[in-house]
Design an enzyme around this catalytic site. Structure first.
Site, short mmCIF file in Angstrom:
data_model
loop_
_atom_site.label_atom_id
_atom_site.label_comp_id
_atom_site.label_asym_id
_atom_site.label_seq_id
_atom_site.Cartn_x
_atom_site.Cartn_y
_atom_site.Cartn_z
N ASP A 155 19.16 45.61 99.79
CA ASP A 155 18.52 46.55 100.71
C ASP A 155 17.37 47.32 100.05
O ASP A 155 17.41 47.58 98.85
CB ASP A 155 19.60 47.54 101.21
CG ASP A 155 19.12 48.33 102.40
OD1 ASP A 155 18.13 47.92 103.04
OD2 ASP A 155 19.74 49.37 102.70
N ARG A 196 11.21 49.75 102.31
CA ARG A 196 10.77 51.01 101.71
C ARG A 196 9.97 50.77 100.44
O ARG A 196 9.02 51.47 100.13
CB ARG A 196 11.97 51.92 101.43
CG ARG A 196 12.41 52.70 102.66
CD ARG A 196 13.80 53.22 102.53
NE ARG A 196 14.78 52.15 102.68
CZ ARG A 196 16.06 52.27 102.37
NH1 ARG A 196 16.50 53.41 101.86
NH2 ARG A 196 16.89 51.27 102.55
N TRP A 197 10.36 49.73 99.71
CA TRP A 197 9.62 49.36 98.49
C TRP A 197 8.16 49.04 98.85
O TRP A 197 7.22 49.48 98.19
CB TRP A 197 10.29 48.15 97.84
CG TRP A 197 9.70 47.69 96.55
CD1 TRP A 197 10.09 48.06 95.30
CD2 TRP A 197 8.63 46.75 96.37
NE1 TRP A 197 9.33 47.42 94.35
CE2 TRP A 197 8.42 46.61 94.98
CE3 TRP A 197 7.82 46.02 97.24
CZ2 TRP A 197 7.45 45.76 94.45
CZ3 TRP A 197 6.84 45.19 96.71
CH2 TRP A 197 6.67 45.07 95.34
N HIS A 242 9.91 41.94 101.21
CA HIS A 242 10.90 40.85 101.23
C HIS A 242 10.56 39.80 100.17
O HIS A 242 11.45 39.23 99.55
CB HIS A 242 10.98 40.22 102.62
CG HIS A 242 11.53 41.14 103.66
ND1 HIS A 242 12.67 41.88 103.45
CD2 HIS A 242 11.10 41.46 104.92
CE1 HIS A 242 12.92 42.61 104.53
NE2 HIS A 242 11.98 42.39 105.42
N TRP A 260 18.17 39.69 113.64
CA TRP A 260 17.30 39.06 114.65
C TRP A 260 16.60 40.10 115.50
O TRP A 260 15.62 39.80 116.18
CB TRP A 260 18.13 38.14 115.58
CG TRP A 260 18.78 36.99 114.88
CD1 TRP A 260 20.11 36.88 114.60
CD2 TRP A 260 18.16 35.80 114.39
NE1 TRP A 260 20.35 35.69 113.95
CE2 TRP A 260 19.17 35.00 113.81
CE3 TRP A 260 16.84 35.32 114.36
CZ2 TRP A 260 18.92 33.76 113.23
CZ3 TRP A 260 16.60 34.08 113.78
CH2 TRP A 260 17.62 33.32 113.22
N LEU A 267 27.05 29.58 87.66
CA LEU A 267 27.26 30.52 88.78
C LEU A 267 27.22 29.81 90.13
O LEU A 267 26.41 28.90 90.33
CB LEU A 267 26.13 31.57 88.73
CG LEU A 267 26.03 32.56 89.88
CD1 LEU A 267 27.11 33.64 89.72
CD2 LEU A 267 24.65 33.23 89.91
C1 FPP Z 1 17.11 44.67 103.75
O1 FPP Z 1 16.02 45.50 103.40
C2 FPP Z 1 16.75 43.30 103.48
C3 FPP Z 1 16.79 42.29 104.38
C4 FPP Z 1 17.23 42.47 105.77
C5 FPP Z 1 16.37 40.93 104.02
C6 FPP Z 1 16.71 40.51 102.62
C7 FPP Z 1 15.95 39.29 102.36
C8 FPP Z 1 15.48 38.93 101.14
C9 FPP Z 1 15.70 39.69 99.90
C10 FPP Z 1 14.71 37.67 101.02
C11 FPP Z 1 15.62 36.49 101.33
C12 FPP Z 1 15.17 35.28 100.72
C13 FPP Z 1 15.73 34.74 99.63
C14 FPP Z 1 15.18 33.46 99.17
C15 FPP Z 1 16.84 35.37 98.90
P1 FPP Z 1 15.25 46.29 104.54
O2 FPP Z 1 14.15 45.45 105.06
O3 FPP Z 1 16.22 46.74 105.58
O4 FPP Z 1 14.69 47.49 103.72
P2 FPP Z 1 14.45 48.96 104.28
O5 FPP Z 1 15.83 49.51 104.60
O6 FPP Z 1 13.83 49.66 103.12
O7 FPP Z 1 13.57 48.87 105.47
#
Ligand code: FPP
Length: 252
Positions: free
Chosen positions: A26, A30-31, A43, A75, A136
């Protein structure tokens, strides 16, 4: 004079490495916002960091790592963001050096049948290509929901009851566990960076006795050092599984 025995400092070297770790990746949005970048950049950075952390887990001897890549609720996000995450998944799956060269076995959990067909094919190929890996095992949760998984398991068992191959009286917790998306040992440790203190429908059934660890670090910045800190903290926990400490039990 009273002498206090100095406690040995816990370092990763004298730590028990959790066999199965779950991570809620998560904080990507914000990053990106902090850097005035689009969410897709967050992402992308999150997906790169997933590779770093998976490689590190493999190095320190974690057996299973389950990462929450896309939930059944995700979604609801704007189409461009959903498409962006799917593209990252495609990119990752197309480059088998990401797992094959690392001796990492790749597995997917979730309702995968609704994913774009090319991704479903890439998943099958990656699972097959990494089948021989002995390091792993990464379980990537995609279109995954913990409640959805329980419903799925109940339906599977009900079908067997309906066709007469299984008795309702024989339904136990173990039977439920055996019908989940996967049957590896439950995660001992669940990590959620980014300052949120929620499970968000992740491994609802399997996390019954997991230890939780939260941190304010946003996922793309979550480093192997942060993981070390989390594991050291995990080693200080007193896991009683509903019982009492052995010494406490003896006193009573
Ligand atoms: C939550 O952060 C993150 C997600 C819903 C998506 C996670 C997806 C990835 C890390 C990429 C997936 C791909 C691979 C190859 C692993 P958020 O968007 O909710 O962050 P926020 O809370 O700061 O808005």
């Amino acid at each position: 004079m009273i002498f206090f025995k100095k406690k040995a400092k816990i370092t990763l070297k004298n730590c028990k490495i959790p066999e199965h770790i779950g991570i809620i990746m998560d904080g990507n949005g914000r990053w990106a916002k902090k850097r005035m970048l689009p969410r897709s950049a967050g992402h992308a950075a999150g997906s790169e960091n997933f590779k770093t952390i998976a490689r590190y887990c493999n190095k320190i001897g974690v057996k299973y790592l389950t990462v929450y890549a896309f939930s059944t609720e995700n979604w609801k996000r704007p189409k461009a963001e959903v498409d962006g995450i799917m593209d990252l998944l495609r990119k990752y799956l197309k480059d088998s050096t990401n797992f094959k060269a690392e001796n990492i076995k790749l597995r997917f959990i979730g309702e995968l049948s609704v994913l774009p067909l090319d991704i479903q094919e890439l998943i099958k190929k990656a699972e097959l290509e990494s089948d021989e890996a002995t390091g792993l095992v990464v379980y990537m949760a995609v279109n995954y929901g913990g409640r959805d998984e329980i419903v799925h398991a109940v339906k599977k068992i009900s079908e067997r009851v309906k066709n007469g191959t299984f008795n309702t009286e024989d339904i136990t917790e173990q039977v439920l566990s055996d019908n989940m998306y996967y049957t590896v040992p439950d995660p001992e440790f669940i990590i959620r960076p980014s300052g949120e203190y929620r499970l968000s429908n992740f491994l609802v059934w399997q996390s019954a006795y997991a230890e939780f660890w939260y941190s304010d670090v946003l996922w793309p910045d979550f480093s192997p050092d942060d993981l070390d800190r989390a594991i050291i903290d995990f080693n200080k926990r007193n896991r009683r599984f509903g019982g009492v400490d052995e010494e406490e039990g003896e006193k009573r």
